[in-house]
Design a protein around this motif. Sequence first.
Motif, mmCIF file in Angstrom:
data_model
loop_
_atom_site.group_PDB
_atom_site.id
_atom_site.type_symbol
_atom_site.label_atom_id
_atom_site.label_comp_id
_atom_site.label_asym_id
_atom_site.label_seq_id
_atom_site.Cartn_x
_atom_site.Cartn_y
_atom_site.Cartn_z
ATOM 1 N N ILE A 27 -25.666 -67.869 50.368
ATOM 2 C CA ILE A 27 -24.344 -68.206 49.845
ATOM 3 C C ILE A 27 -24.196 -69.707 49.683
ATOM 4 C CG2 ILE A 27 -23.266 -66.148 50.816
ATOM 5 C CD1 ILE A 27 -22.140 -67.864 53.025
ATOM 6 N N ALA A 28 -23.252 -70.091 48.837
ATOM 7 C CA ALA A 28 -22.963 -71.511 48.622
ATOM 8 C C ALA A 28 -22.067 -72.028 49.738
ATOM 9 C CB ALA A 28 -22.267 -71.692 47.273
ATOM 10 N N GLU A 29 -22.055 -73.338 49.915
ATOM 11 C CA GLU A 29 -21.126 -73.971 50.856
ATOM 12 C C GLU A 29 -21.176 -73.324 52.236
ATOM 13 O OE1 GLU A 29 -19.592 -76.765 49.886
ATOM 14 O OE2 GLU A 29 -20.554 -76.468 47.951
ATOM 15 N N SER A 30 -22.324 -73.423 52.893
ATOM 16 C CA SER A 30 -22.466 -72.794 54.203
ATOM 17 C C SER A 30 -23.047 -73.771 55.216
ATOM 18 C CB SER A 30 -23.331 -71.541 54.107
ATOM 19 O OG SER A 30 -24.605 -71.869 53.586
ATOM 20 N N LYS A 31 -22.263 -74.773 55.560
ATOM 21 C CA LYS A 31 -22.718 -75.763 56.535
ATOM 22 C C LYS A 31 -22.366 -75.393 57.969
ATOM 23 C CE LYS A 31 -22.376 -79.676 53.363
ATOM 24 N NZ LYS A 31 -23.712 -80.061 53.166
ATOM 25 N N ALA A 32 -21.417 -74.489 58.164
ATOM 26 C CA ALA A 32 -20.961 -74.137 59.511
ATOM 27 C C ALA A 32 -21.978 -73.253 60.222
ATOM 28 C CB ALA A 32 -19.615 -73.432 59.448
ATOM 29 N N ILE A 33 -22.033 -73.410 61.527
ATOM 30 C CA ILE A 33 -22.882 -72.547 62.335
ATOM 31 C C ILE A 33 -22.404 -71.103 62.178
ATOM 32 C CG2 ILE A 33 -21.484 -72.784 64.428
ATOM 33 C CD1 ILE A 33 -24.170 -72.865 65.985
ATOM 34 N N VAL A 34 -23.332 -70.169 62.212
ATOM 35 C CA VAL A 34 -22.988 -68.754 62.109
ATOM 36 C C VAL A 34 -22.703 -68.254 63.527
ATOM 37 C CG1 VAL A 34 -23.731 -66.464 61.373
ATOM 38 C CG2 VAL A 34 -24.514 -68.492 60.111
ATOM 39 N N PRO A 35 -21.462 -67.846 63.814
ATOM 40 C CA PRO A 35 -21.161 -67.380 65.166
ATOM 41 C C PRO A 35 -21.877 -66.071 65.456
ATOM 42 C CG PRO A 35 -19.333 -66.881 63.729
ATOM 43 C CD PRO A 35 -20.320 -67.692 62.910
ATOM 44 N N SER A 36 -22.095 -65.809 66.740
ATOM 45 C CA SER A 36 -22.836 -64.598 67.068
ATOM 46 C C SER A 36 -22.449 -64.064 68.438
ATOM 47 C CB SER A 36 -24.337 -64.872 67.027
ATOM 48 O OG SER A 36 -24.692 -65.730 68.088
ATOM 49 N N THR A 37 -22.828 -62.833 68.649
ATOM 50 C CA THR A 37 -22.680 -62.199 69.948
ATOM 51 C C THR A 37 -23.747 -61.130 70.091
ATOM 52 O OG1 THR A 37 -21.088 -61.201 71.472
ATOM 53 C CG2 THR A 37 -21.055 -60.418 69.201
ATOM 54 N N LYS A 38 -23.986 -60.735 71.318
ATOM 55 C CA LYS A 38 -24.977 -59.708 71.581
ATOM 56 C C LYS A 38 -24.691 -59.062 72.921
ATOM 57 C CE LYS A 38 -27.699 -63.666 72.409
ATOM 58 N NZ LYS A 38 -26.483 -64.353 72.049
ATOM 59 N N LYS A 39 -25.182 -57.857 73.092
ATOM 60 C CA LYS A 39 -25.023 -57.173 74.368
ATOM 61 C C LYS A 39 -26.078 -56.094 74.483
ATOM 62 C CE LYS A 39 -21.175 -54.646 74.695
ATOM 63 N NZ LYS A 39 -19.793 -54.132 74.435
ATOM 64 N N VAL A 40 -26.251 -55.595 75.705
ATOM 65 C CA VAL A 40 -27.121 -54.453 75.972
ATOM 66 C C VAL A 40 -26.213 -53.255 76.201
ATOM 67 C CG1 VAL A 40 -28.810 -53.461 77.574
ATOM 68 C CG2 VAL A 40 -28.939 -55.885 76.967
ATOM 69 N N GLY A 41 -26.568 -52.106 75.620
ATOM 70 C CA GLY A 41 -25.739 -50.925 75.812
ATOM 71 C C GLY A 41 -26.406 -49.672 75.289
ATOM 72 N N PRO A 42 -25.804 -48.516 75.591
ATOM 73 C CA PRO A 42 -26.349 -47.240 75.148
ATOM 74 C C PRO A 42 -25.935 -46.921 73.709
ATOM 75 C CG PRO A 42 -24.371 -46.864 76.427
ATOM 76 C CD PRO A 42 -24.629 -48.352 76.464
ATOM 77 N N ALA A 43 -26.433 -45.818 73.192
ATOM 78 C CA ALA A 43 -26.055 -45.369 71.855
ATOM 79 C C ALA A 43 -24.544 -45.252 71.757
ATOM 80 C CB ALA A 43 -26.718 -44.028 71.541
ATOM 81 N N GLY A 44 -24.005 -45.695 70.638
ATOM 82 C CA GLY A 44 -22.568 -45.642 70.417
ATOM 83 C C GLY A 44 -21.820 -46.881 70.868
ATOM 84 N N THR A 45 -22.507 -47.823 71.490
ATOM 85 C CA THR A 45 -21.858 -49.066 71.919
ATOM 86 C C THR A 45 -21.256 -49.770 70.713
ATOM 87 O OG1 THR A 45 -23.317 -49.373 73.824
ATOM 88 C CG2 THR A 45 -22.282 -51.352 72.934
#
Length: 194
Positions: A111-129
């Motif tokens: 994409i154009a104009e994308s200087k900002a950091i891409v925020p993120s998250t993650k976790k461990v979990g079972p199916a359906g989390t």
Amino acid sequence: MPDVVIRKTLMQVETIHHEGGPPSEVPQRRAAAMAVIENPYAGGYHEDIAPFMKDLEPLGAELAQALIDALGGDPSVVEGYGKGAIVGVNGEIEHGALWHVPGGYAMRDAIAESKAIVPSTKKVGPAGTRLDVPVTHTNASYVRTHYDAIEIGVPDAPRPNEIVLALVMTTGGRPHARIGGLQKEDVKGEDGLR
């Protein structure tokens, strides 16, 4: 390096006309692209996992383009983005971190104009989390109107030896945003913040 083994991909798209206030002239569109992959490191500790990030780059590019296509095919309409991962219970949180570079740079490259950091998250979990993937403006992290999240999840994933990888994009800020702060039309686009 291990191959990327994909069990399935999913796409969710929302068109939001209003959130209880007046209908928007241009509805906000939000999309999430997900891939359920085999976790090559599940079941034990592996010291050297970083090379797998390179293997994930084509998947990142594919999901980023799929999001752009789902939002109408014009990358210039994308104003918000984020990424996330849900690791199955035989893996570890660090396996989700493997998505940071290939997922984030794929969107920034698409994409154009994308200087900002891409925020993120993650976790461990079972199916359906479920996972709330954070969203910020693509070019300036301080644009408050774009502070948001998109909930993602897959009913049958991740299985214990899988990872759900997600990228999200939006075409605008929150409907009815009105708390002030930096506005998108005032972004300088110099440092990814303002």
